[in-house]
Design a protein around this motif. Structure first.
Motif, PDB file in Angstrom:
ATOM      1  N   VAL A  51      67.301  62.871  20.629  1.00 60.24           N
ATOM      2  CA  VAL A  51      67.023  64.110  21.410  1.00 60.24           C
ATOM      3  C   VAL A  51      68.578  64.659  20.815  1.00 60.24           C
ATOM      4  N   VAL A  52      68.233  65.963  20.098  1.00 62.05           N
ATOM      5  CA  VAL A  52      69.477  66.488  19.359  1.00 62.05           C
ATOM      6  C   VAL A  52      69.139  67.327  19.724  1.00 62.05           C
ATOM      7  N   THR A  53      70.734  67.990  20.764  1.00 62.84           N
ATOM      8  CA  THR A  53      70.497  70.031  21.212  1.00 62.84           C
ATOM      9  C   THR A  53      71.610  70.538  20.558  1.00 62.84           C
ATOM     10  N   ASP A  54      70.977  71.773  20.345  1.00 66.23           N
ATOM     11  CA  ASP A  54      71.714  73.215  20.116  1.00 66.23           C
ATOM     12  C   ASP A  54      71.798  74.420  20.977  1.00 66.23           C
ATOM     13  N   ALA A  55      72.946  74.288  21.855  1.00 66.84           N
ATOM     14  CA  ALA A  55      72.863  75.588  22.481  1.00 66.84           C
ATOM     15  C   ALA A  55      73.667  76.560  22.370  1.00 66.84           C
ATOM     16  N   MET A  68      70.615  84.836  23.507  1.00 69.14           N
ATOM     17  CA  MET A  68      70.551  83.186  23.701  1.00 69.14           C
ATOM     18  C   MET A  68      69.718  82.422  22.742  1.00 69.14           C
ATOM     19  N   ASP A  69      69.978  80.974  22.592  1.00 72.48           N
ATOM     20  CA  ASP A  69      69.066  79.955  21.513  1.00 72.48           C
ATOM     21  C   ASP A  69      69.524  78.932  22.437  1.00 72.48           C
ATOM     22  N   PHE A  70      67.982  77.598  22.597  1.00 72.88           N
ATOM     23  CA  PHE A  70      68.120  76.217  23.434  1.00 72.88           C
ATOM     24  C   PHE A  70      67.318  75.492  22.247  1.00 72.88           C
ATOM     25  N   LYS A  71      67.781  74.711  21.621  1.00 69.34           N
ATOM     26  CA  LYS A  71      67.033  74.323  20.894  1.00 69.34           C
ATOM     27  C   LYS A  71      66.812  71.963  20.874  1.00 69.34           C
ATOM     28  N   LEU A  72      66.235  72.160  21.354  1.00 70.59           N
ATOM     29  CA  LEU A  72      65.757  70.154  21.421  1.00 70.59           C
ATOM     30  C   LEU A  72      64.991  69.712  19.713  1.00 70.59           C
ATOM     31  N   SER A  73      65.464  69.040  19.228  1.00 67.01           N
ATOM     32  CA  SER A  73      64.798  68.641  18.139  1.00 67.01           C
ATOM     33  C   SER A  73      64.977  66.635  18.847  1.00 67.01           C
ATOM     34  N   ASP A  74      63.973  66.007  17.559  1.00 67.20           N
ATOM     35  CA  ASP A  74      64.225  64.670  17.064  1.00 67.20           C
ATOM     36  C   ASP A  74      63.462  64.793  15.457  1.00 67.20           C
ATOM     37  N   SER A  75      62.852  62.958  15.037  1.00 67.12           N
ATOM     38  CA  SER A  75      62.617  63.035  14.118  1.00 67.12           C
ATOM     39  C   SER A  75      61.482  63.652  13.278  1.00 67.12           C
ATOM     40  N   SER A  76      60.498  64.243  14.801  1.00 70.91           N
ATOM     41  CA  SER A  76      58.959  64.569  14.266  1.00 70.91           C
ATOM     42  C   SER A  76      59.020  65.960  14.795  1.00 70.91           C
ATOM     43  N   GLN A  77      59.399  66.692  16.052  1.00 70.25           N
ATOM     44  CA  GLN A  77      59.837  68.265  16.241  1.00 70.25           C
ATOM     45  C   GLN A  77      60.645  68.927  17.051  1.00 70.25           C
ATOM     46  N   THR A  78      60.649  69.708  16.397  1.00 72.42           N
ATOM     47  CA  THR A  78      61.634  70.848  16.901  1.00 72.42           C
ATOM     48  C   THR A  78      61.371  71.464  17.734  1.00 72.42           C
TER      49      THR A  78
END
Length: 253
Positions: free
Chosen positions: A115-119, A150-160
């Motif tokens: 999981v890749v996170t951008d906060a 505010m911006d909090f985003k989670l991503s993996d190879s198939s979804q964001t």
């Protein structure tokens, strides 16, 4: 006679700033702030209850150096408040393989998923304050109109999954400072706060400053921003802290 009195009063008001020009204080400053993100966040969406996600253990959010800027204007007019402007960035990222299944915004990230996170929680402050004490002991009291982006985003190879928004939050503001006699050192604490029920938002700092000559100084200390949202009627909940030491320069005019 009334007309002459009115003209005289208007003349006095218009010339007051010029008469007190030497009492106007303007300062600017900025520097770096080392933040460490801690706490937890959850995001319920589409009827699916969100998991309480730990920012460190689950997402591996990193400590990073952020920037901050501020400007302060104090004047002798008793009716009008003094003004302080501030801006600070709160940005961090994470890249972690989760060791448990987590649900965020209706999407589930299963055990073993990378999981890749951008906060991001950026702040812009407009502080309107009065100074009932302003000598070697300084006391400021007022209102902080804090704009949050505010911006909090989670991503993996198939979804964001992304939760974002902005708001202006009115907060109580206070500052207490002490100049150490016969030195160029000063100490102080300041902060903004608002709270309701079990939810609260605070921005607090403790500092020490040293002035070289009359105009240039260095300031360092510790700052912590905490956002706690505990309400079943709000999709995004959590208890997030960004805290760490800071160091910067300032100039007085």
């Amino acid at each position: 006679m009334k007309r002459l009195a009115a003209v005289g009063l208007l003349t006095t008001f218009l010339t007051a700033p010029a008469a007190h020009a030497g009492l106007i204080d303007f300062s600017i400053g900025g520097g770096g702030w080392d933040i460490k993100p801690t706490g937890n966040i959850s995001y319920t969406n589409g009827g699916t209850t969100g998991t309480d996600i730990d920012l460190q253990n689950d997402l591996g959010l990193k400590s990073k150096t952020q920037t901050y800027l501020w400007a302060d204007l104090e004047h002798p007019l008793p009716v009008l408040p003094n003004i302080r402007l501030g801006y600070s960035t709160l940005k961090t990222t994470g890249d972690n393989v989760v060791t448990r299944s987590i649900t965020y915004g209706g999407n589930t990230y299963t055990t073993g998923t990378r999981v890749v996170t951008d906060a991001k929680v950026n702040q812009t402050d407009l502080v309107l304050y009065y100074s009932p004490l302003n000598n070697w002991v300084k006391l400021d009291l007022g209102l902080d109109l804090k704009y949050l982006d505010m911006d909090f985003k989670l991503s993996d190879s198939s979804q964001t999954t992304q939760a974002k928004g902005s708001a202006v939050v009115p907060m109580l503001y206070g500052n207490l400072g002490f100049e150490i006699p016969a030195t160029s050192l000063s100490l102080g604490v300041s902060g903004s706060y608002i709270g309701y029920s079990k939810s609260s938002f605070s921005d607090v700092r403790a500092r020490v400053a040293y002035v070289f000559g009359d105009h240039i100084g260095i300031e360092g200390g510790y700052r912590q921003v905490q956002l706690k949202i505990d309400s079943s009627s709000i999709d995004t909940n959590g208890d997030i802290k960004f805290g760490g030491s800071y160091l910067g320069l300032f100039a007085k005019f």
